[in-house]
Enzyme design. Structure first.
Site, mmCIF file in Angstrom:
data_model
loop_
_atom_site.group_PDB
_atom_site.id
_atom_site.type_symbol
_atom_site.label_atom_id
_atom_site.label_comp_id
_atom_site.label_asym_id
_atom_site.label_seq_id
_atom_site.Cartn_x
_atom_site.Cartn_y
_atom_site.Cartn_z
ATOM 1 N N ASP A 25 0.888 -1.162 0.000
ATOM 2 C CA ASP A 25 0.000 0.000 0.000
ATOM 3 C C ASP A 25 0.922 1.207 0.000
ATOM 4 O OD1 ASP A 25 -1.655 2.135 0.522
ATOM 5 O OD2 ASP A 25 -2.696 1.203 2.208
ATOM 6 N N TYR A 36 -7.336 15.115 -10.102
ATOM 7 C CA TYR A 36 -6.568 14.064 -10.777
ATOM 8 C C TYR A 36 -5.532 14.678 -11.712
ATOM 9 C CZ TYR A 36 -5.488 9.890 -13.515
ATOM 10 O OH TYR A 36 -4.830 8.849 -14.132
#
Length: 304
Positions: free
Chosen positions: A65, A196
């Protein structure tokens, strides 16, 4: 005896990351480590690659992660202890929100940049400390970065395009975007309305900075660092109506990951369809119409 070569692909249990692992399974001379946050999904993905590429494929799983520093350090230690280094790093893990998502923009900006930019920065620094000579580093960017950059004020755009931009200055700019988004005045302060897109501006500039840094610290090691846009490929992030298959989206990163030893370019570049595209000079950027055709604003939260 020469050390076994090893490649790591982050966020690789599905989508572009999985397609990259599939490609490396066929062409990479060494071990490929498929990573994912979820261990079950990661192991299932490894089994799927083996079923498609054959049992002799050297594909292994390791949990990762990138937003968890302890997880990053665990993989780095494994790479050091087990292989003594790293030859290919593909930074693929990222998230995005769908256009119709009702999450407040302030939260989208915080979550997206903390993952796509800051977590990629920290994790790639950790893994890059293990790079062997002739290693290749490839990071997923997007043509949405070009669109976001064109939506910045001239002052901000010029700061991002500065060839001497430092990582500290870049991090400060990314933090400023988050701060302004939280305050609700990001547009007034010259930022585009795309979390984004700004995260990908960040990783594109980071690629240029990392390439410059490694050229100073390891000038004779032939390490190449680049980023790329996969195009509008059918993934959870882009949706089922995208025009490209994940395998087509993996063509450019596979090319960048396996540039032969001795080559000196591309390095520190933004690459699309295996071609270097100008990012720093406004007059040379891909047109907005072309960007919209390549990568429409469709995305969903997905940190593989």
């Amino acid at each position: 005896m020469a050390a076994q070569r090893v490649a790591v692909v982050t966020g690789a249990n599905k989508g572009i990351g999985f397609a990259i692992v599939q490609g490396l399974a066929k062409t990479f001379d060494g071990v490929v480590i498929l990573t994912a946050c979820n261990e079950q999904l990661g192991h299932e993905a490894v089994d799927k690659v083996a079923s498609l590429a054959g049992p002799a494929t050297k594909i292994k799983f390791h949990q990762l992660d990138i937003t968890d520093d302890s997880s990053v350090k665990c993989l780095a230690k494994h790479l050091s202890d087990e292989y003594g280094g790293l030859d290919v790093l593909i930074n693929n893990a990222a998230i995005a929100y769908k256009v119709a998502d009702t999450t407040p923009f302030s939260e989208q900006a915080e979550v997206t940049l903390r993952t796509n930019f800051f977590a990629t920065l920290r994790s790639s620094d950790e893994f890059m400390s293990l790079l062997r000579p002739s290693a290749r580093v490839v990071t997923v960017s997007s043509t949405s970065a070009l669109r976001a950059l064109s939506g910045c004020s001239r002052e901000l755009a010029n700061r991002f395009r500065d060839p001497e931009l430092s990582r500290e200055e870049l991090a400060t700019l990314m933090e400023k975007f988050i701060k302004d988004a939280k305050a609700g005045n990001h547009k007034a302060n010259g930022w585009p309305n795309s979390a984004y897109g700004m995260s990908k501006v960040g990783v594109t500039c980071l690629t240029r900075i990392q390439a410059r840094e490694i050229g100073h610290t390891r000038p004779n090691d032939n390490i190449l660092i680049n980023c790329f846009c996969p195009g509008w490929a059918r993934t959870d992030m882009a949706g089922p109506k995208a025009t490209l298959s994940p395998e087509a989206g993996a063509v450019t990163p596979l090319y960048l990951a396996q540039i032969p030893p001795g080559a000196s370019s591309p390095h520190g570049q933004f690459v699309f369809e295996k071609q270097v595209k100008a990012f720093m000079k406004q007059k040379n950027r891909i047109s907005n119409d072309r960007i919209k055709a390549i990568f429409p604003a469709r995305a969903g939260v997905s940190l593989a």
